[in-house]
Design a protein around this motif. Structure first.
Motif, PDB file in Angstrom:
ATOM      1  N   ASP A  13      21.320   1.009  -2.249  1.00  0.00           N
ATOM      2  CA  ASP A  13      20.667   1.064  -2.809  1.00  0.00           C
ATOM      3  C   ASP A  13      19.745   0.230  -3.344  1.00  0.00           C
ATOM      4  N   SER A  38      26.614   6.612  -5.244  1.00  0.00           N
ATOM      5  CA  SER A  38      25.320   6.657  -5.824  1.00  0.00           C
ATOM      6  C   SER A  38      25.658   6.825  -7.178  1.00  0.00           C
ATOM      7  N   PHE A  41      24.792   5.418 -11.103  1.00  0.00           N
ATOM      8  CA  PHE A  41      23.715   4.379 -10.329  1.00  0.00           C
ATOM      9  C   PHE A  41      22.372   4.355 -10.567  1.00  0.00           C
ATOM     10  N   SER A  44      20.866   5.918 -13.351  1.00  0.00           N
ATOM     11  CA  SER A  44      20.574   4.625 -14.456  1.00  0.00           C
ATOM     12  C   SER A  44      19.360   3.724 -14.010  1.00  0.00           C
TER      13      SER A  44
END
Length: 161
Positions: A13, A38, A41, A44
């Motif tokens: 990422d 992911s 994540f 977010s």
């Protein structure tokens, strides 16, 4: 409206974080699959709504395989593409897009960027390539920025890290 379209991050990422910093505020993030865990994540760090689908390497996920939604006046179909043989061409996915009555199909899987509008159906096919594991000549991580102008017309910009 500014939309970031990415695919095939495969749990690497860092490049996505870098792109988000580079492009500034976006209104929508679209991920065409192969996030490999992911999901939380990415949601977010996006700072905006996110549309994300499962890819062929997303084994343990609750993500949908496909999704249809609106962006302005455009009907969008989001899929990873592996069920439509995109590795050998866009014919099957464009045929399916036309049968669904969408204006834009977004997909990944090939790790090769593509922006193509079918002259017969006027369906636009967008593959942002891979931001983590590019496979096209030069192997530069790629993504697409889609912007809607004041009249609501879409403009696409293929970009590289």
């Amino acid at each position: 409206m500014k939309i970031l379209i990415v695919s095939d991050t495969h749990r690497r990422d860092g490049n996505l974080t870098q792109v988000l910093d580079m492009v500034g505020q976006i209104d929508l993030l679209i991920h065409c699959g192969d996030v490999e865990g992911s999901e939380a994540f990415i949601k977010s760090i996006a700072g905006c709504p996110v549309h994300m689908v499962a890819g062929n390497n997303d084994f343990f996920t609750d993500l949908a395989q496909e999704e249809e939604f609106e962006i302005g006046k455009y009907r969008v179909w989001l899929t990873h593409g592996h069920h439509y043989y995109v590795s050998v061409g866009t014919e099957a996915i464009l045929e399916e897009a036309e049968s669904r009555g969408v204006d834009i199909v977004m997909f990944g899987h090939t790790h090769r960027p593509l922006i193509f509008t079918d002259p017969q159906t006027n369906v636009t096919a967008i593959n942002p390539g891979s931001i983590s594991y590019p496979r096209q000549e030069g192997r530069r991580p790629s993504y697409v920025l889609m912007e809607l102008d004041r009249e609501g017309n879409a403009h696409y910009h293929l970009s590289y890290l």
